[in-house]
Design an enzyme around this catalytic site. Sequence first.
Site, PDB file in Angstrom:
ATOM      1  N   GLY A 224       0.844  -1.185   0.000  1.00 48.24           N
ATOM      2  CA  GLY A 224       0.000   0.000   0.000  1.00 48.24           C
ATOM      3  C   GLY A 224       0.880   1.236   0.000  1.00 48.24           C
ATOM      4  O   GLY A 224       0.716   2.159  -0.790  1.00 48.24           O
ATOM      5  N   GLY A 225       1.832   1.207   0.911  1.00 51.69           N
ATOM      6  CA  GLY A 225       2.789   2.306   0.994  1.00 51.69           C
ATOM      7  C   GLY A 225       4.037   1.813   1.680  1.00 51.69           C
ATOM      8  O   GLY A 225       4.042   0.732   2.269  1.00 51.69           O
TER       9      GLY A 225
ATOM     10  N   GLU B 285       7.224   3.534   4.073  1.00 49.10           N
ATOM     11  CA  GLU B 285       7.546   4.771   4.783  1.00 49.10           C
ATOM     12  C   GLU B 285       8.978   5.260   4.583  1.00 49.10           C
ATOM     13  O   GLU B 285       9.613   5.710   5.536  1.00 49.10           O
ATOM     14  CB  GLU B 285       7.272   4.554   6.275  1.00 49.10           C
ATOM     15  CG  GLU B 285       8.161   3.509   6.974  1.00 49.10           C
ATOM     16  CD  GLU B 285       7.608   2.092   6.964  1.00 49.10           C
ATOM     17  OE1 GLU B 285       6.814   1.761   6.066  1.00 49.10           O
ATOM     18  OE2 GLU B 285       7.992   1.308   7.859  1.00 49.10           O
TER      19      GLU B 285
ATOM     20  N   HIS C 170       4.608   6.749  10.398  1.00 52.89           N
ATOM     21  CA  HIS C 170       5.880   6.043  10.546  1.00 52.89           C
ATOM     22  C   HIS C 170       7.063   6.996  10.717  1.00 52.89           C
ATOM     23  O   HIS C 170       8.124   6.582  11.193  1.00 52.89           O
ATOM     24  CB  HIS C 170       6.143   5.168   9.318  1.00 52.89           C
ATOM     25  CG  HIS C 170       5.561   3.787   9.404  1.00 52.89           C
ATOM     26  ND1 HIS C 170       5.773   2.952  10.469  1.00 52.89           N
ATOM     27  CD2 HIS C 170       4.780   3.091   8.528  1.00 52.89           C
ATOM     28  CE1 HIS C 170       5.156   1.797  10.243  1.00 52.89           C
ATOM     29  NE2 HIS C 170       4.535   1.855   9.082  1.00 52.89           N
TER      30      HIS C 170
ATOM     31  N   GLU D 118       1.773   6.061   6.426  1.00 52.95           N
ATOM     32  CA  GLU D 118       3.199   6.224   6.095  1.00 52.95           C
ATOM     33  C   GLU D 118       3.772   7.461   6.788  1.00 52.95           C
ATOM     34  O   GLU D 118       4.911   7.460   7.238  1.00 52.95           O
ATOM     35  CB  GLU D 118       3.410   6.307   4.581  1.00 52.95           C
ATOM     36  CG  GLU D 118       2.847   5.125   3.774  1.00 52.95           C
ATOM     37  CD  GLU D 118       3.072   3.761   4.394  1.00 52.95           C
ATOM     38  OE1 GLU D 118       4.121   3.559   5.042  1.00 52.95           O
ATOM     39  OE2 GLU D 118       2.193   2.892   4.243  1.00 52.95           O
TER      40      GLU D 118
ATOM     41  N   GLU E 243       4.610  -1.214  13.590  1.00 51.57           N
ATOM     42  CA  GLU E 243       3.329  -1.240  12.870  1.00 51.57           C
ATOM     43  C   GLU E 243       2.114  -1.057  13.781  1.00 51.57           C
ATOM     44  O   GLU E 243       1.115  -0.474  13.376  1.00 51.57           O
ATOM     45  CB  GLU E 243       3.191  -2.535  12.068  1.00 51.57           C
ATOM     46  CG  GLU E 243       4.221  -2.695  10.960  1.00 51.57           C
ATOM     47  CD  GLU E 243       4.177  -1.584   9.917  1.00 51.57           C
ATOM     48  OE1 GLU E 243       3.220  -0.784   9.912  1.00 51.57           O
ATOM     49  OE2 GLU E 243       5.122  -1.495   9.114  1.00 51.57           O
TER      50      GLU E 243
ATOM     51  N   TYR F  92       0.095  -5.836  13.055  1.00 49.61           N
ATOM     52  CA  TYR F  92      -0.541  -4.544  12.787  1.00 49.61           C
ATOM     53  C   TYR F  92      -1.769  -4.336  13.690  1.00 49.61           C
ATOM     54  O   TYR F  92      -1.809  -3.438  14.507  1.00 49.61           O
ATOM     55  CB  TYR F  92      -1.015  -4.469  11.327  1.00 49.61           C
ATOM     56  CG  TYR F  92       0.073  -4.255  10.314  1.00 49.61           C
ATOM     57  CD1 TYR F  92       0.949  -5.271   9.984  1.00 49.61           C
ATOM     58  CD2 TYR F  92       0.220  -3.040   9.667  1.00 49.61           C
ATOM     59  CE1 TYR F  92       1.950  -5.088   9.034  1.00 49.61           C
ATOM     60  CE2 TYR F  92       1.216  -2.843   8.704  1.00 49.61           C
ATOM     61  CZ  TYR F  92       2.071  -3.869   8.391  1.00 49.61           C
ATOM     62  OH  TYR F  92       3.048  -3.680   7.461  1.00 49.61           O
TER      63      TYR F  92
HETATM   64 ZN   LIG Z   1       3.325   0.418   8.277  1.00 49.02          ZN
END
Ligand SMILES: [Zn+2]
Length: 594
Positions: A263-264, A266, A294, A291, A313, A376
């Site tokens: 997704g992304g 950081e 982070h 992100e 996370e 997460y």
């Molecule tokens: Zn992350």
Amino acid sequence: MNQFDFTHDYHSYANTDEVKVTHFDLALAISFDKQELSGYVNLAIAHQTDQLATQLILDTRDLIIDRIENSKGEALNFILDQADDILGSRLVIDLIADDIWVKIYYKTTPQAEGLQWLTPAQTSGKKSPYLFSQSQPINARSWIPLQDSPKARVTFNAKVMAPQNMTVVMCAESNDEIEYPGVFMFRMPEPIPTHLMAIACGDLAFKAIGERSGVYTEPSMLAACAKEFEDTEQMINIAESLLGPYRWGRYDMIVLPPSFPFGGMENPRLAFMTPTLIAGDKSLVSTVAHELAHSWTGNLVSNATWRDLWLNEGFTTYFTNRIVEAVYGKEMAELEVVLEYGRLLEEFKTMPVEKQTVTANVQTEDPNNAFDRFTYDKASMFVHDLERRLGRVAFDKFLLTYVEHFAFTAITTEDFIAYAQQTLLVEHSDKISETELLEWIHGTGMPEWFVAPTSNSLDKVIAQQNAWLAGTHADALTVDGWSVHHWQYFLTTLPEQLSVPQLLELDNCFSLTASTNAEIAFAWFTVAIRNNAEHVLQAVATYLKAIGRGKFVKPLYKSLLDAGYITLANEIYQEARAGYHPSIVGMIDDIVKS
Ligand SMILES: [Zn+2]
């Protein structure tokens, strides 16, 4: 009692206790024809004990090492071990006396797991090739020989030569004074963990969003990306008010081609983003908040080993939600927590009990296995519970002090527990006990006192879903004003088994197969495939060939196989495989070939 030393990073060969790389100068040329980065890295090393280290041990994977020398230009002996499947090859370099610089001339190979080389056809502009990296967790070593451990922070300068008319960006401050055309210069003055090393090169354009933020992407996508992410500056301000000053200068983003596997990511000063976030209605921008978050939890305070990834996370997932709440309101924030918890419950169904902990005991495994919903979402539920117990004011104070205390360091789970013992367990002993804290950290399942998140905003969705399941025609459902989150909830909570006519009815009314929102399409395809609604298969094939984001493609292949579409899954994969990032191809190979 335990066979593992939790302070040790089992995913690096580096002898950081004896000698540490503190800084490096990187000089690379990019060749798209050879799919190769070539040049040198000059490592500044610091001996850690009075007895000077005689060897420097580095991590590498699929690199060709041409020559290694010290600052006097004397050749240094080295041995490049045979590759381990997970860790790559240990590079052992003999040091001469008090060497403090070690210069390695090397090149990458087309197999480099941390780099993806795209042909012009795989980009949106179709004119120029494209290169981008993904170093987390342990793939920086496939493009730079390094002590590749989250514990080994480094500063760096880089000089990168690109083909004509192409732009290079890195996770660093760029120097606008170009030495000569095609050469890009970078500087990262703050020490970063090596899994944040990042580079991209392509036909890139840039648009500023705010004073210290902007977006890079291919020219054809620039306006849409800048619009989608226009709230970024506001997010930075909110984050600063909660966690202290943003310490990295600029916060730019790059929206990559669709094969980007996450997704992304950081990467400091330059977060990498999937184009599947560009929905046109900002419905998926919580990934931008993630992100950005982070920048504090992950990049300032880092996990010391991949077992401790939850510190990174879990706190970030929680903190994302706080940014979303401040910018988009409580309703959206609550909905996201409910969806998060739903994902976690799904993963409970298949995860062995001993793996249902926030810590990821992957010491003898591929560290990619640490990236599960427990790391997460269970960890984020823990942080939400802390907030609920302490109250927001007291919790925010704890969070701010925690981040300041550990800024620019890497910590283990045990470091966190020790810090909690000195702070919140003393100051808030009436709100949380050590037993409760340890139950969250080491316990499996959810603690018995945990209360599942809810949102009143879902009542209307549940009512419509119940009505439909009781026989009301989809035509007669009231879905006005539903957000992407409402639809995600509607689709992900449908019963396992539905009939094909029922699914056709839903699709005819709400055009789900044609959805251009990557999340809605994914949730819909999952329901349709498991119920053999075959009219979606053509669209699923198109989706899987266009998008390489692991979160979507891995479960979709699995759904196809589970529903008996083995030949089709193989056919799609054969065509799509070359377009996927090398770092996830191995995992999909395992799914499709199993
Ligand atoms: Zn992350």
